[in-house]
Enzyme design. Sequence first.
Site, PDB file in Angstrom:
ATOM      1  N   HIS A 114       1.011  -1.431  -0.015  1.00 64.05           N
ATOM      2  CA  HIS A 114      -0.023  -0.106  -0.029  1.00 64.05           C
ATOM      3  C   HIS A 114       0.895   1.544   0.070  1.00 64.05           C
ATOM      4  CE1 HIS A 114      -3.629   2.426   0.880  1.00 64.05           C
ATOM      5  NE2 HIS A 114      -2.724   3.233   1.648  1.00 64.05           N
ATOM      6  N   GLU A 115       1.726   1.226   0.872  1.00 65.21           N
ATOM      7  CA  GLU A 115       2.582   2.406   0.997  1.00 65.21           C
ATOM      8  C   GLU A 115       3.577   2.715  -0.152  1.00 65.21           C
ATOM      9  OE1 GLU A 115       1.783   4.472   3.014  1.00 65.21           O
ATOM     10  OE2 GLU A 115       0.495   3.377   4.137  1.00 65.21           O
ATOM     11  N   HIS A 159       1.948   4.661  -2.739  1.00 66.27           N
ATOM     12  CA  HIS A 159       2.152   6.033  -2.741  1.00 66.27           C
ATOM     13  C   HIS A 159       3.549   6.599  -2.844  1.00 66.27           C
ATOM     14  CE1 HIS A 159      -1.864   6.357  -0.786  1.00 66.27           C
ATOM     15  NE2 HIS A 159      -1.480   5.761   0.421  1.00 66.27           N
TER      16      HIS A 159
END
Length: 417
Positions: free
Chosen positions: A18-19, A22
């Site tokens: 998920h990170e 980003h």
Amino acid sequence: MQTVIAFIIIFGSLVFFHELGHFIFAKRAGIMVREFAIGMGPKIFGMMKGETLYTIRLLPLGGYVRMAGEDVDQIELQPGYRVGIILNNDDIAEKIYLNQNVQHPNVVFLEVERADLEKDLFIEGYDEDEHMVRYSVSRNATIVENGTELMIAPVDRQFNSKTVGQRAMAIFAGPLFNFILAFFILMALGFLSGVPSNEPIISSVQDNSAAQVAGMESGDYVKAINGQEIDNWTELSGTVQENPGKPLNFIVERDGQELELVITPSTLEENGTEFGQIGVLRPIEKDPIKAVVFGATQTWDYTILIGELLGKLVTGQFSIDALSGPVGIYKATETVAQYGIFNLMNWAALLSINLGIMNLLPLPALDGGRLLFFGIEAVRGKPIDRQKEGMVHFVGIVLLMLLMVVVTWNDIQRFFF
């Protein structure tokens, strides 16, 4: 111990990917990423590489990518500050020390009069001979205060300087990578364990099951049930599940001959709903192309399933007691781990999709809430006041933390009392 390891690997992987979404799209947009963190709370490990600090933190409650300009991370050099400046061979400031003595051959001490570390990149003030001097500041200059270094972020490296599209993509990429991770897990599952075939062929018959009692054998091809033609496994299983305890007339093909079998599905109950089961397994195919298709279709099916459950939660068909937090996920992981690595992989994919969907909800503090603000900005042609947006997200964080406390308490009561 096995459950702890499985939980750490699964939860860590979901947060990491998920990170990573980003991080990658922030870097692609030219945004400075100050920190890439797995976990929250106190730091237990940190490594500085380039302009980014990579950390692992104590509490397994998520993670974050801290981008320059998202919060107050710039140090303003106010008039009257006494600083030590390290200059390179071109007399450009590379390092600025705040309020401390520095021993370095190229250090210059200055009492700041004016400074701009975002746009024009300069610092000017009075040197020790009380002469006004001015130095350009490197784009990669660092500020050192109390032993901590912080790289300056020129305005073009800050999050808020980018276009709405670039900012939205940097935020959307987090949930997107959760869906991508789920796809690859399910595709790998298809490669390793095979892909369930939709052909109405009996792969195996369980001992002492209704099917075995009626004489069904492995390899039987189901052609019809109660006179209705069966074209695929979905129709076969659907008919069985809809008729618990009712005799069904099966027409099967075995060794080129048609046979008639009467099978009465056993009655099972789940969540107050009865369904039938005859005790047979569907065939499995090992095909690389079908494994890829399986990964995509299962990701889509799980997304729809979670979306429907979420809709029931919103409409009141599910209560908040049905939600699970980290404790509930840990206990579920413990149960799933008992059934082998393939079930654990399937569970990880489901959790990854769930994380992606939950983060896309248009709620303050979540990625979906931020995307909502970007959408409003795109329509208005100008951003919403940063302080007002920040206040909305702050309230959202508080409410989410309260929800987390409630859900965790429900989990504790459910599993330990």
